[in-house]
Design a protein around this motif. Structure first.
Motif, PDB file in Angstrom:
ATOM      1  N   MET A 204      -8.695  34.511  14.218  1.00  0.00           N
ATOM      2  CA  MET A 204      -7.612  34.057  13.511  1.00  0.00           C
ATOM      3  C   MET A 204      -6.316  34.925  13.427  1.00  0.00           C
ATOM      4  SD  MET A 204      -9.179  34.272   9.561  1.00  0.00           S
ATOM      5  CE  MET A 204      -7.299  34.017   8.802  1.00  0.00           C
ATOM      6  N   GLU A 205      -5.357  34.621  12.922  1.00  0.00           N
ATOM      7  CA  GLU A 205      -4.226  35.258  12.672  1.00  0.00           C
ATOM      8  C   GLU A 205      -4.144  35.131  10.862  1.00  0.00           C
ATOM      9  OE1 GLU A 205      -0.710  34.402  14.853  1.00  0.00           O
ATOM     10  OE2 GLU A 205      -1.982  33.281  16.382  1.00  0.00           O
ATOM     11  N   GLY A 206      -3.191  36.398  10.725  1.00  0.00           N
ATOM     12  CA  GLY A 206      -2.960  36.575   9.270  1.00  0.00           C
ATOM     13  C   GLY A 206      -2.375  35.478   8.435  1.00  0.00           C
ATOM     14  N   LYS A 207      -1.397  34.755   9.279  1.00  0.00           N
ATOM     15  CA  LYS A 207      -0.419  33.526   8.567  1.00  0.00           C
ATOM     16  C   LYS A 207      -1.606  32.323   8.367  1.00  0.00           C
ATOM     17  CE  LYS A 207       0.652  31.730  13.227  1.00  0.00           C
ATOM     18  NZ  LYS A 207       1.915  31.434  14.027  1.00  0.00           N
ATOM     19  N   GLU A 208      -2.841  32.317   8.765  1.00  0.00           N
ATOM     20  CA  GLU A 208      -3.740  31.253   8.699  1.00  0.00           C
ATOM     21  C   GLU A 208      -4.561  31.491   7.613  1.00  0.00           C
ATOM     22  OE1 GLU A 208      -5.048  29.525  12.926  1.00  0.00           O
ATOM     23  OE2 GLU A 208      -5.185  31.826  12.752  1.00  0.00           O
ATOM     24  N   ALA A 209      -4.515  32.426   6.856  1.00  0.00           N
ATOM     25  CA  ALA A 209      -5.253  32.848   5.829  1.00  0.00           C
ATOM     26  C   ALA A 209      -5.262  31.963   4.635  1.00  0.00           C
ATOM     27  CB  ALA A 209      -5.088  34.292   5.300  1.00  0.00           C
ATOM     28  N   PRO A 210      -4.268  31.464   4.263  1.00  0.00           N
ATOM     29  CA  PRO A 210      -4.202  30.371   3.318  1.00  0.00           C
ATOM     30  C   PRO A 210      -4.939  29.077   3.682  1.00  0.00           C
ATOM     31  CG  PRO A 210      -1.975  31.445   3.790  1.00  0.00           C
ATOM     32  CD  PRO A 210      -2.758  31.821   4.689  1.00  0.00           C
ATOM     33  N   VAL A 211      -4.792  28.584   4.823  1.00  0.00           N
ATOM     34  CA  VAL A 211      -5.306  27.545   5.293  1.00  0.00           C
ATOM     35  C   VAL A 211      -6.988  27.625   5.363  1.00  0.00           C
ATOM     36  CG1 VAL A 211      -5.707  25.999   7.261  1.00  0.00           C
ATOM     37  CG2 VAL A 211      -3.558  26.972   6.884  1.00  0.00           C
ATOM     38  N   TYR A 212      -7.497  28.887   5.808  1.00  0.00           N
ATOM     39  CA  TYR A 212      -8.964  29.120   5.507  1.00  0.00           C
ATOM     40  C   TYR A 212      -9.343  29.292   3.917  1.00  0.00           C
ATOM     41  CZ  TYR A 212      -9.625  30.169  10.371  1.00  0.00           C
ATOM     42  OH  TYR A 212      -9.828  30.311  11.723  1.00  0.00           O
ATOM     43  N   VAL A 213      -8.413  29.791   3.178  1.00  0.00           N
ATOM     44  CA  VAL A 213      -8.870  29.499   2.004  1.00  0.00           C
ATOM     45  C   VAL A 213      -8.959  28.263   1.316  1.00  0.00           C
ATOM     46  CG1 VAL A 213      -8.071  30.165  -0.669  1.00  0.00           C
ATOM     47  CG2 VAL A 213      -7.841  31.886   1.229  1.00  0.00           C
ATOM     48  N   ALA A 214      -7.966  27.361   1.529  1.00  0.00           N
ATOM     49  CA  ALA A 214      -8.039  25.751   1.023  1.00  0.00           C
ATOM     50  C   ALA A 214      -9.173  25.124   1.531  1.00  0.00           C
ATOM     51  CB  ALA A 214      -6.647  25.407   1.750  1.00  0.00           C
ATOM     52  N   LYS A 215      -9.396  25.153   3.077  1.00  0.00           N
ATOM     53  CA  LYS A 215     -10.348  24.746   3.714  1.00  0.00           C
ATOM     54  C   LYS A 215     -11.694  24.864   3.075  1.00  0.00           C
ATOM     55  CE  LYS A 215      -8.252  22.361   7.029  1.00  0.00           C
ATOM     56  NZ  LYS A 215      -8.373  20.603   7.258  1.00  0.00           N
ATOM     57  N   GLY A 216     -11.875  26.022   2.800  1.00  0.00           N
ATOM     58  CA  GLY A 216     -13.231  26.651   2.186  1.00  0.00           C
ATOM     59  C   GLY A 216     -13.498  25.988   0.928  1.00  0.00           C
ATOM     60  N   PHE A 217     -12.283  25.746   0.092  1.00  0.00           N
ATOM     61  CA  PHE A 217     -12.671  25.224  -1.296  1.00  0.00           C
ATOM     62  C   PHE A 217     -12.706  23.638  -1.258  1.00  0.00           C
ATOM     63  CE2 PHE A 217     -11.130  29.278  -3.079  1.00  0.00           C
ATOM     64  CZ  PHE A 217     -12.134  29.403  -3.574  1.00  0.00           C
TER      65      PHE A 217
END
Length: 255
Positions: A204-217
């Motif tokens: 993944m790329e760093g800019k995707e981090a917020p998406v991964y956080v949201a998806k996991g919640f």
């Protein structure tokens, strides 16, 4: 500006070092709207020009809200020169060792819990002569300091403005000493590619981090879900790869 006391990369080998990196979430809707409301355009613009550019500005703020000062920190990754890594977080992944990995994970219930655990760890593990290594530390260190201020907490000793700990930005070392181009910014992926360092399974790329956080919640996602595990692994890989680049660029590895 991040403090850079060394005269050349080679002097950094005299210091013990740890590598630090954070990943952030999207800011809250309130914080995003507050940032948008601050927009005034340029002083010489007409009212219609300001209004025409206001929505573009708003879209940019929403898209990159994880970069706002108020955006929460999701993970804090840290490693030493031997490659031992720990990631602090408040996501849906339990504390312990990640399966099939030596990576240590320290979980909290909230961002505040994570910050307290990281402070306790830092104040007992980071000496005053330990250098703080990172990639674009002009983002990570201020964000960490502000996070402690937001929660009414004292920051770790190494984050204090008058700290004796030297901060060493691998990005700055590379652009200053190892590139013939006038680069104000270069990404970690490009640096490790130029140094011949394998990306070690980064997916993944760093800019995707917020998406991964949201998806996991999201409600359907269980604890120990793959979205959050992948983000934690990404954070750990970032510090490990940055440390490897630091050791190469400062002449501490190789024949």
């Amino acid at each position: 500006m991040v403090k850079q006391d060394f005269k050349s990369p080679a002097t950094a080998e005299l210091l013990p070092a740890i590598c630090l990196d954070i990943e952030t979430c999207h800011a809250s809707l309130e914080a995003i709207e507050a940032e948008i409301a601050l927009y005034k355009g340029q002083s010489n613009w007409k009212a219609e020009t300001i209004e025409a550019n206001k929505e573009k500005h708003a879209d940019k703020v929403r898209e990159k809200s994880a970069l706002l000062d108020s955006a929460p920190i999701a993970t804090i990754g840290i490693c030493d020169q031997d490659g031992d890594a720990v990631v602090f977080h408040w996501l849906r992944v339990d504390s312990g060792k990640l399966e099939n990995s030596v990576l240590s994970i320290k979980a909290g219930e909230t961002e505040r819990d994570m910050l307290l655990a990281f402070r306790d760890f830092s104040n007992t593990s980071i000496d005053r002569d330990t250098a703080i290594v990172g990639f674009n530390l002009g983002f990570d260190l201020p964000k960490l300091r502000l996070a402690y201020v937001r929660h009414g907490l004292k920051p770790p000793e190494f984050l204090l403005p008058n700290t004796p700990n030297q901060s060493i930005d691998v990005m700055r070392i590379f652009t200053r000493y190892y590139s013939t181009k006038d680069l104000p910014f270069v990404g970690l992926d490009e640096v490790i590619k130029r140094l011949g360092i394998a990306p070690e399974g980064k997916q993944m790329e760093g800019k995707e981090a917020p998406v991964y956080v949201a998806k996991g919640f999201e409600g359907s996602e269980p604890d120990n879900n793959q979205w959050h595990k992948d983000l934690i692994i990404y954070n750990a890989l970032d510090v490990l790869l940055t440390m490897r680049a630091f050791l190469i660029l400062t002449g501490q590895t190789g024949d």
